[in-house]
Design a protein around this motif. Structure first.
Motif, short mmCIF file in Angstrom:
data_model
loop_
_atom_site.label_atom_id
_atom_site.label_comp_id
_atom_site.label_asym_id
_atom_site.label_seq_id
_atom_site.Cartn_x
_atom_site.Cartn_y
_atom_site.Cartn_z
N VAL A 121 19.50 73.14 23.63
CA VAL A 121 18.13 72.64 23.58
C VAL A 121 17.85 71.96 22.24
CG1 VAL A 121 15.69 73.27 23.65
CG2 VAL A 121 17.30 74.32 25.27
N ARG A 122 18.27 72.60 21.15
CA ARG A 122 18.06 71.99 19.83
C ARG A 122 18.73 70.62 19.77
NH1 ARG A 122 19.28 77.14 17.82
NH2 ARG A 122 21.39 76.44 17.30
N ALA A 123 19.96 70.54 20.27
CA ALA A 123 20.69 69.27 20.22
C ALA A 123 19.99 68.18 21.01
CB ALA A 123 22.11 69.48 20.75
N ALA A 124 19.34 68.55 22.10
CA ALA A 124 18.63 67.57 22.93
C ALA A 124 17.50 66.89 22.16
CB ALA A 124 18.08 68.23 24.18
N PHE A 125 16.97 67.58 21.14
CA PHE A 125 15.83 67.04 20.40
C PHE A 125 16.18 66.60 18.98
CE2 PHE A 125 13.89 69.90 23.60
CZ PHE A 125 13.19 68.93 24.29
N GLU A 126 17.45 66.68 18.63
CA GLU A 126 17.88 66.19 17.32
C GLU A 126 18.26 64.72 17.47
OE1 GLU A 126 20.95 68.96 16.28
OE2 GLU A 126 19.52 70.41 15.44
N VAL A 127 17.26 63.90 17.61
CA VAL A 127 17.45 62.48 17.92
C VAL A 127 16.62 61.61 16.98
CG1 VAL A 127 18.05 62.83 20.34
CG2 VAL A 127 15.65 62.62 19.69
N SER A 128 17.04 60.37 16.84
CA SER A 128 16.32 59.40 16.02
C SER A 128 15.14 58.84 16.79
CB SER A 128 17.26 58.26 15.64
OG SER A 128 17.61 57.51 16.80
N PRO A 129 14.20 58.19 16.10
CA PRO A 129 13.09 57.54 16.82
C PRO A 129 13.57 56.54 17.87
CG PRO A 129 12.56 57.68 14.49
CD PRO A 129 13.99 58.14 14.63
N GLN A 130 14.66 55.83 17.58
CA GLN A 130 15.21 54.90 18.57
C GLN A 130 15.71 55.65 19.81
OE1 GLN A 130 19.20 53.49 18.25
NE2 GLN A 130 18.56 51.35 18.53
N GLU A 131 16.35 56.79 19.60
CA GLU A 131 16.84 57.58 20.73
C GLU A 131 15.68 58.18 21.53
OE1 GLU A 131 20.98 59.59 19.70
OE2 GLU A 131 19.60 59.66 17.99
N VAL A 132 14.57 58.46 20.86
CA VAL A 132 13.37 58.90 21.59
C VAL A 132 12.95 57.82 22.57
CG1 VAL A 132 10.91 59.44 21.39
CG2 VAL A 132 12.54 60.47 19.80
N GLN A 133 12.89 56.56 22.09
CA GLN A 133 12.55 55.45 22.97
C GLN A 133 13.57 55.32 24.11
OE1 GLN A 133 12.18 52.09 20.17
NE2 GLN A 133 10.03 51.99 20.74
N GLN A 134 14.84 55.47 23.75
CA GLN A 134 15.90 55.34 24.75
C GLN A 134 15.75 56.41 25.84
OE1 GLN A 134 19.76 55.46 22.92
NE2 GLN A 134 20.84 54.88 24.79
N ASN A 135 15.41 57.63 25.44
CA ASN A 135 15.21 58.70 26.41
C ASN A 135 13.98 58.47 27.27
OD1 ASN A 135 17.49 60.19 25.68
ND2 ASN A 135 16.42 61.27 24.06
N ARG A 136 12.92 57.92 26.67
CA ARG A 136 11.72 57.58 27.45
C ARG A 136 12.05 56.52 28.49
NH1 ARG A 136 7.52 55.48 23.35
NH2 ARG A 136 6.50 54.88 25.29
N ILE A 137 12.83 55.52 28.09
CA ILE A 137 13.23 54.46 29.02
C ILE A 137 14.05 55.04 30.16
CG2 ILE A 137 14.68 52.40 29.22
CD1 ILE A 137 13.83 51.82 26.23
N LEU A 138 14.98 55.92 29.82
CA LEU A 138 15.82 56.56 30.83
C LEU A 138 14.98 57.30 31.86
CD1 LEU A 138 18.54 57.58 31.98
CD2 LEU A 138 18.47 59.38 30.24
N GLN A 139 14.05 58.12 31.41
CA GLN A 139 13.24 58.91 32.34
C GLN A 139 12.28 58.03 33.14
OE1 GLN A 139 13.98 62.04 33.01
NE2 GLN A 139 15.60 61.71 31.51
N ALA A 140 11.76 56.98 32.51
CA ALA A 140 10.81 56.10 33.21
C ALA A 140 11.48 55.29 34.31
CB ALA A 140 10.14 55.16 32.21
N ASN A 141 12.80 55.10 34.20
CA ASN A 141 13.49 54.23 35.15
C ASN A 141 14.58 54.95 35.94
OD1 ASN A 141 12.45 51.32 34.43
ND2 ASN A 141 12.83 52.32 32.47
N ILE A 142 14.54 56.28 35.95
CA ILE A 142 15.60 57.05 36.58
C ILE A 142 15.74 56.75 38.08
CG2 ILE A 142 14.22 59.08 37.17
CD1 ILE A 142 17.71 59.16 35.54
#
Length: 213
Positions: free
Chosen positions: A96-117
């Motif tokens: 769980v910790r690793a899932a949230f140890e991300v850069s601001p760019q990776e936050v955007q990337q994860n948002r894009i992934l979930q929005a377009n899954i």
């Protein structure tokens, strides 16, 4: 903006591909995939729009590549996080910790992934888009299996209550990835605090019996 999360081993030092992906993440994250003009991505990279087609045949092809790399990064982060864990509980918290140890760019990337899954559900007519879609689907299955194996390990050791491992894995993942739908880097909550809260929720989920008893 760092492009490490968008780089692949065969990207040479002169390749514009990582920069195009980084610009696309910015654009898709700011206004959404549908509202982004393909020409705007080219402008941010500082190249002509025709040059985009040397790397991606369409905006959708670019999106699917961003999604695949996000899934790849999640898979790698999970494996590294749990590798040195001595107990299943430690492994779960580390994942769980690793899932949230991300850069601001990776936050955007994860948002894009979930929005377009949902894009992964239907076959693409383009061969290159379909190749990326299939790769994404394989990574989704691998990630689910990673978490299911961790749950099974905890059950086998007597650390976790008995559950269907795959159903529990999907439930844990659903809780983790739901954060990207509402988290914003400029908000009042910081990722370490969110990781601690979500981690505690996940531990309670695996510890509680199927009947809630």
């Amino acid at each position: 903006m760092s492009i490490a999360a968008l780089t692949e081993p065969d990207d040479g030092p002169r390749s514009k591909r990582p920069a195009i992906l980084a610009a696309a993440v910015e654009c898709f994250g700011e206004v959404g995939f549908e509202a982004t003009r393909w020409s705007e991505v080219a402008t941010r990279v500082g190249i002509g729009q025709p040059a985009l087609y040397h790397y991606f045949e369409s905006k959708t092809h670019c999106l699917l590549t961003i999604m695949r790399l996000g899934l790849r990064n999640s898979d790698e982060a999970f494996r590294a996080a749990v590798a040195e864990s001595s107990t299943a509980h430690d492994g779960l918290r580390a994942a769980v910790r690793a899932a949230f140890e991300v850069s601001p760019q990776e936050v955007q990337q994860n948002r894009i992934l979930q929005a377009n899954i949902a894009l992964l559900a239907g076959r693409r007519s383009s061969e290159r888009e379909e190749s990326e879609r299939q790769a994404c689907r394989k990574l989704v299955a691998r990630i689910e299996r990673n978490w299911a194996d961790l749950v099974q390990h905890g059950i086998d050791r007597g650390e976790f209550a008995r559950h269907d491992p795959l159903m529990m894995a999907r439930s844990l993942l659903g809780l983790v990835v739901s954060v990207w739908r509402w988290y914003r880097p400029d908000g009042s909550l910081e990722l370490p605090a969110i990781a601690g809260f979500i981690g505690g929720c996940c531990v309670r989920m695996v510890d509680e019996g199927p009947s809630g008893s």
